[in-house]
Design an enzyme around this catalytic site. Structure first.
Site, PDB file in Angstrom:
ATOM      1  N   GLN A   1      -3.428  -4.880   5.517  1.00  0.00           N
ATOM      2  CA  GLN A   1      -4.556  -4.163   6.134  1.00  0.00           C
ATOM      3  C   GLN A   1      -5.170  -4.979   7.268  1.00  0.00           C
ATOM      4  O   GLN A   1      -5.444  -6.172   7.108  1.00  0.00           O
ATOM      5  CB  GLN A   1      -5.599  -3.846   5.044  1.00  0.00           C
ATOM      6  CG  GLN A   1      -6.792  -3.051   5.508  1.00  0.00           C
ATOM      7  CD  GLN A   1      -6.462  -1.608   5.893  1.00  0.00           C
ATOM      8  OE1 GLN A   1      -5.464  -1.035   5.452  1.00  0.00           O
ATOM      9  NE2 GLN A   1      -7.279  -1.023   6.731  1.00  0.00           N
TER      10      GLN A   1
ATOM     11  N   ASP B   1       4.059   0.439   8.351  1.00  0.00           N
ATOM     12  CA  ASP B   1       3.058   0.577   9.415  1.00  0.00           C
ATOM     13  C   ASP B   1       3.720   0.796  10.779  1.00  0.00           C
ATOM     14  O   ASP B   1       3.056   1.262  11.716  1.00  0.00           O
ATOM     15  CB  ASP B   1       2.245  -0.731   9.524  1.00  0.00           C
ATOM     16  CG  ASP B   1       0.844  -0.624   8.948  1.00  0.00           C
ATOM     17  OD1 ASP B   1       0.295   0.497   8.913  1.00  0.00           O
ATOM     18  OD2 ASP B   1       0.306  -1.674   8.546  1.00  0.00           O
TER      19      ASP B   1
ATOM     20  N   LYS C   1      -5.692   4.787   0.108  1.00  0.00           N
ATOM     21  CA  LYS C   1      -4.236   4.690   0.235  1.00  0.00           C
ATOM     22  C   LYS C   1      -3.593   4.551  -1.149  1.00  0.00           C
ATOM     23  O   LYS C   1      -2.584   5.189  -1.445  1.00  0.00           O
ATOM     24  CB  LYS C   1      -3.845   3.478   1.099  1.00  0.00           C
ATOM     25  CG  LYS C   1      -4.047   3.706   2.588  1.00  0.00           C
ATOM     26  CD  LYS C   1      -3.915   2.409   3.392  1.00  0.00           C
ATOM     27  CE  LYS C   1      -4.307   2.661   4.845  1.00  0.00           C
ATOM     28  NZ  LYS C   1      -4.468   1.411   5.613  1.00  0.00           N
TER      29      LYS C   1
HETATM   30  N1  GUN Z   1      -6.514  -0.794   9.793  1.00  0.00           N
HETATM   31  C1  GUN Z   1      -6.904   0.398  10.331  1.00  0.00           C
HETATM   32  N2  GUN Z   1      -5.838   1.236  10.441  1.00  0.00           N
HETATM   33  C2  GUN Z   1      -4.768   0.567   9.970  1.00  0.00           C
HETATM   34  C3  GUN Z   1      -3.391   0.905   9.817  1.00  0.00           C
HETATM   35  O1  GUN Z   1      -2.924   2.003  10.145  1.00  0.00           O
HETATM   36  N3  GUN Z   1      -2.602  -0.057   9.261  1.00  0.00           N
HETATM   37  C4  GUN Z   1      -3.086  -1.274   8.915  1.00  0.00           C
HETATM   38  N4  GUN Z   1      -2.226  -2.154   8.398  1.00  0.00           N
HETATM   39  N5  GUN Z   1      -4.350  -1.627   9.040  1.00  0.00           N
HETATM   40  C5  GUN Z   1      -5.185  -0.708   9.572  1.00  0.00           C
END
Ligand code: GUN
Length: 293
Positions: A97, A120, A53
């Site tokens: 996350q 998100d 990311k």
């Molecule tokens: N963990 C796995 N996928 C995601 C996501 O799309 N956002 C977040 N914050 N954590 C994740």
């Protein structure tokens, strides 16, 4: 004839190029979108996601910051970290996350992020906006990415039977809300299946568009798919494979080999939905910057 592959990596590159152009336009107004990712603990899979990311954020011309907190971090520490990011004008997008360590109440953290910075799309305000079809909120990146894959692959969604397998808050439920809207790229008749569904195959066999996000490797086999259906596989599972150098390989929730003999279009794993999630995160971050300006 085997199904046509939906190339998520190529479509994601297209979206990332669009975002980079938007970032360039914002730069002329002296706005540099900033995304801060908070990683608590040292789960190796999360660390890999967070690194990719960060790299993609920088490649799009945006500011990327990763805050790492120890696995022992308290709820209060994480809340005060979120508060500081909420107040920081250089931060437009905040992503905590998941999954979080046991001592932390995930719901409380999600609710603390300012909805305007919740790229998100997990905050209840954004969940509600998605459900009622208000376009100024943030839609979770994975379902938004699936909808983009359908639209950019020329799949007719209006009036289609869309069957979703999985009812998570991250994929299944927001996917349902997106596809049912009276809007372009949606307007489908939506069915959501889950662990208590009585006859799963009876539902999946009716689908013109089958979206599988159940988190179980190869649970949907070719004989559960209607000939000519479009199949979107959101799953990503590690299975043991002695012939692979790493000792494992990645498979989806759909049995690719049997499904591709029946479907008209299908996403591969990896290279289908995965790259779209990051592309949509970048798009949400650029939009957050634009809307906060
Ligand atoms: N963990 C796995 N996928 C995601 C996501 O799309 N956002 C977040 N914050 N954590 C994740």
């Amino acid at each position: 004839m085997p199904a046509e592959l939906i190339d998520g990596a190529a479509i994601a590159r297209e979206i990332r190029a669009e975002v980079a152009r938007e970032v360039h336009r914002l730069a002329q107004r002296r706005i540099v979108p900033g995304l801060t990712v908070v990683l608590v603990g040292d789960d190796p899979a999360s660390a890999v996601y967070v690194r990719s990311k960060g790299k993609a954020t920088e490649e799009a011309g945006m500011r990327s910051v990763t805050i790492r907190l120890p696995a022992t971090a308290s709820q209060a520490e994480l809340l005060s970290c979120v508060d500081a990011l909420n107040a920081d004008p250089s931060v437009h997008g905040i992503l905590v996350q998941m999954p979080l360590p046991k001592q932390i109440d995930t719901v409380a953290i999600v609710r603390r992020v300012r909805p305007e910075k919740d790229v998100d799309g997990f905050h209840p305000v954004n969940v509600g906006k998605n459900l009622i079809g208000e376009r100024d909120g943030f839609v979770p990146c994975t379902p938004a990415g699936v909808q983009e894959l359908l639209v950019r692959s020329g799949v007719q969604t209006r009036g289609a039977e869309c069957v979703i397998v999985g009812r998570s808050n991250i994929v299944g439920k927001p996917m349902m809300a997106l596809m049912v809207q009276n809007a372009a790229g949606a307007n489908a008749t939506v069915t959501v299946c889950h662990s208590a569904t009585r006859d799963l195959a009876a539902h999946t066999r009716r689908a013109d568009i089958l979206i599988v996000a159940a988190g179980r490797p190869r649970m949907v086999m070719g004989d559960m798919i209607r000939p000519g259906a479009v199949v979107i596989d959101v799953g990503i599972n590690r299975i043991d494979d002695a012939s692979a150098k790493s000792g494992y390989r990645l498979v989806g929730d759909v049995d690719f080999e049997s499904a591709r003999e029946v479907a008209s279009k299908i996403t591969p794993v990896p290279g289908g939905v995965g790259p779209m999630t990051i592309a949509l995160l970048l798009r949400n971050t650029a939009r957050a910057a634009e809307q906060l300006a």
